[in-house]
Design a protein around this motif. Structure first.
Motif, short mmCIF file in Angstrom:
data_model
loop_
_atom_site.label_atom_id
_atom_site.label_comp_id
_atom_site.label_asym_id
_atom_site.label_seq_id
_atom_site.Cartn_x
_atom_site.Cartn_y
_atom_site.Cartn_z
N MET A 197 0.85 -1.20 0.00
CA MET A 197 0.00 0.00 0.00
C MET A 197 0.88 1.25 0.00
N GLY A 198 0.39 2.31 -0.63
CA GLY A 198 1.13 3.56 -0.67
C GLY A 198 0.21 4.72 -0.33
N THR A 199 0.79 5.90 -0.30
CA THR A 199 0.02 7.10 0.05
C THR A 199 0.10 8.11 -1.09
N HIS A 200 -1.05 8.62 -1.47
CA HIS A 200 -1.12 9.69 -2.48
C HIS A 200 -1.52 10.98 -1.76
N VAL A 201 -0.63 11.95 -1.78
CA VAL A 201 -0.87 13.22 -1.10
C VAL A 201 -1.30 14.26 -2.13
N ILE A 202 -2.43 14.90 -1.87
CA ILE A 202 -2.94 15.94 -2.76
C ILE A 202 -2.76 17.29 -2.09
N LYS A 203 -2.16 18.21 -2.80
CA LYS A 203 -1.97 19.56 -2.28
C LYS A 203 -3.02 20.51 -2.83
N MET A 204 -3.21 21.60 -2.11
CA MET A 204 -4.16 22.62 -2.56
C MET A 204 -3.71 23.14 -3.92
N PRO A 205 -4.56 23.03 -4.94
CA PRO A 205 -4.12 23.41 -6.29
C PRO A 205 -4.07 24.91 -6.49
N ASP A 206 -3.31 25.32 -7.49
CA ASP A 206 -3.27 26.73 -7.91
C ASP A 206 -4.46 26.96 -8.84
N ILE A 207 -5.44 27.70 -8.36
CA ILE A 207 -6.67 27.90 -9.12
C ILE A 207 -6.51 29.00 -10.16
N GLY A 208 -5.43 29.73 -10.10
CA GLY A 208 -5.15 30.73 -11.12
C GLY A 208 -5.45 32.14 -10.65
N GLU A 209 -5.23 33.10 -11.56
CA GLU A 209 -5.49 34.52 -11.33
C GLU A 209 -4.69 35.06 -10.15
N GLY A 210 -3.54 34.48 -9.88
CA GLY A 210 -2.67 35.00 -8.83
C GLY A 210 -3.15 34.73 -7.42
N ILE A 211 -4.11 33.82 -7.25
CA ILE A 211 -4.64 33.52 -5.92
C ILE A 211 -3.62 32.72 -5.13
N ALA A 212 -3.27 33.21 -3.93
CA ALA A 212 -2.26 32.55 -3.11
C ALA A 212 -2.87 31.67 -2.02
N GLU A 213 -4.14 31.93 -1.67
CA GLU A 213 -4.78 31.13 -0.65
C GLU A 213 -6.28 31.07 -0.92
N VAL A 214 -6.89 29.99 -0.47
CA VAL A 214 -8.33 29.79 -0.67
C VAL A 214 -8.93 29.27 0.63
N GLU A 215 -10.23 29.38 0.74
CA GLU A 215 -10.92 28.89 1.93
C GLU A 215 -11.47 27.50 1.67
N LEU A 216 -11.20 26.59 2.60
CA LEU A 216 -11.79 25.26 2.54
C LEU A 216 -13.24 25.38 3.00
N SER A 217 -14.16 25.17 2.07
CA SER A 217 -15.57 25.40 2.36
C SER A 217 -16.27 24.18 2.94
N SER A 219 -0.38 23.78 0.10
CA SER A 219 -0.44 23.08 1.38
C SER A 219 -1.18 21.76 1.21
N ILE A 220 -0.94 20.82 2.13
CA ILE A 220 -1.53 19.48 2.02
C ILE A 220 -3.03 19.56 2.25
N LEU A 221 -3.79 19.07 1.27
CA LEU A 221 -5.25 19.08 1.36
C LEU A 221 -5.77 17.76 1.92
N ILE A 222 -5.28 16.64 1.38
CA ILE A 222 -5.81 15.35 1.77
C ILE A 222 -4.80 14.25 1.44
N SER A 223 -4.79 13.19 2.22
CA SER A 223 -3.93 12.03 1.97
C SER A 223 -4.81 10.81 1.76
N ILE A 224 -4.51 10.05 0.69
CA ILE A 224 -5.31 8.89 0.33
C ILE A 224 -4.42 7.67 0.23
N GLU A 225 -4.82 6.58 0.90
CA GLU A 225 -4.09 5.32 0.81
C GLU A 225 -4.51 4.61 -0.48
#
Length: 422
Positions: free
Chosen positions: A1-21, A72-78
């Motif tokens: 088994m391994g781990t897939h780490v998903i980071k907060m994506p760059d949504i574009g337009e120079g956005i540096a941070e987003v709110e987790l809704s 930043s790390i959004l979610i980790s999936i096995e």
């Protein structure tokens, strides 16, 4: 088994941070490729984050309402096998669905690995633990609250047992609504409380309204308008052309009145950058039409209203309103307005004080139409009357100009032929 780490994506337009809704999964859930994991909020849009892999959720990187930096790390999936040892950003987000109810069925064609429990598949009513929070979008939760339905009692037919709007309808059809409770329950004492975290679109709306009232020098102007003639014209046009061209509401006539009146008041069709101290007057009239959705107020934009016929404006207003309410309006369709038209329809009341949609300098509010006895040429007659309650930014628009502008709209509406005389 391994781990897939998903980071907060760059949504574009120079956005540096987003709110987790909102999370659509929890630790321990099995997910499939393309299943929506979370919603994140930018300044203008709600964006779906899908899973690029099949696997099991082992860690969540934040809580709803938390502002997270891009990368930043959004979610980790096995996952099976070695996994994706190289941490990666999330796949391209699903096309943004700004300020509207989310599309719940986005992954219905790919069912989740397993239902939440056996009870999930046993009809419209299901028993969950009292503290178990069923999966549902903000729009569905609000709809359930309005209907008096406890979500934990509703079977979810969506991925991983997610409750959809159709599930609420099925629940009501089975007569399981709280509305069927004994009448005596209406008089029972209640001591329950509910705390609702202000996050996502509601937070953005709150911030924009607060910012507008703090930065702009609001003043309002109210004028009464006789809409009898234009309502007669509208009824005539609908009777003659409604079947072939579509029905007309009052809104496209008001859009046309704005277009014509603004020719003499270019200072009102403008945006004010108060930081740069620059006023930009626009030749194009991009009319924002305030629209109520399940999760708050949105303002889709009828672009180049100056170049549209009545039916063209009507069709575009209808298209944009439906897109906004169904969560399909794009970022571009929700930005770039130069003046806003707002209406509560039959609930429009007598007077309102609309808040400016910054950086615009004017908003025109429509109140409800009522029949009143009026004196016309010495005779008391029944006329259809309506108030326009409009607000302006006094830093840019003088009171006299605002009054003359609304009077110009009044003249155009009361003599509707002048809307089309060039």
């Amino acid at each position: 088994m391994g781990t897939h780490v998903i980071k907060m994506p760059d949504i574009g337009e120079g956005i540096a941070e987003v709110e987790l809704s909102q999370w659509h999964v929890k630790v321990g859930d099995l997910v499939v490729e393309d299943q929506v994991l979370a919603d994140v909020m930018t300044d203008k849009a709600m964006v779906d984050i899908p899973s690029p892999v099949h696997g099991k959720v082992i860690a969540l990187g934040g809580q709803p309402g938390e502002v997270m930096a891009v990368g930043s790390i959004l979610i980790s999936i096995e996952v099976e096998g070695a996994g994706n040892l190289k941490e990666s950003a999330a796949p391209a987000p699903v096309k943004d669905t700004p300020a509207a109810a989310k599309v719940e069925a986005i992954v219905e064609s790919k069912p989740a690995a397993a239902p939440r429990s056996a009870a999930v598949c046993q009809g419209p009513m299901v028993a969950r633990e009292a503290n178990e929070r069923p999966l549902a979008s903000p729009a569905v939760r609000k709809h359930a609250l309005d209907l008096g339905i406890q979500l934990r009692l509703v079977r979810g037919s969506g991925p991983a047992g997610r409750v959809l709007h159709n599930d609420l309808e099925a629940y009501l059809a089975q007569g399981q609504s709280n509305a069927s409770a004994p009448a005596s329950a209406a008089y029972a004492q209640r001591n329950d409380e509910e705390q609702i975290q202000v996050i996502g679109m509601r937070r953005k709306i709150a911030q924009r309204m607060q910012d507008a009232t703090q930065r702009a020098a609001h003043f309002s102007y109210v004028e009464e308008i006789d809409v009898t003639a234009i309502e007669e014209l509208r009824a005539h046009l609908n009777e003659k052309h409604g079947a072939s061209r579509g029905k007309l509401t009052l809104l496209p006539f008001l859009v046309r009145a704005l277009v014509v009146a603004l020719r003499d008041f270019p200072q009102i069709n403008a945006r004010y950058d108060d930081e740069a101290q620059v006023i930009t007057r626009l030749g194009a009239v991009h009319v924002g039409v305030a629209t109520q959705s399940d999760i708050g107020l949105m303002v889709p934009v009828v672009r180049h209203a100056e170049a549209r016929s009545l039916w063209d404006s009507a069709a575009e207003i209808s298209r944009l309103a439906n897109a906004a309410r169904n969560g399909k309006a794009s970022r571009d369709e929700l930005s770039g307005s130069s003046i806003t038209l707002t209406s509560l329809g039959a609930l429009g009341g007598i007077v309102s004080t609309p808040v400016l949609n910054l950086p615009e300098v004017a908003i025109v509010g429509v109140n409800k139409i009522v029949e009143r006895p009026m004196v016309v040429k010495g005779q008391v007659v029944i006329r259809k009357m309506m108030n326009l309650s409009s607000s302006f930014d006094h830093r840019v628009v003088d009171g006299m100009d605002a009054a003359l502008f609304i009077q110009a709209i009044r003249g155009l509406i009361e003599q509707p032929a002048t809307l089309f005389v060039e």
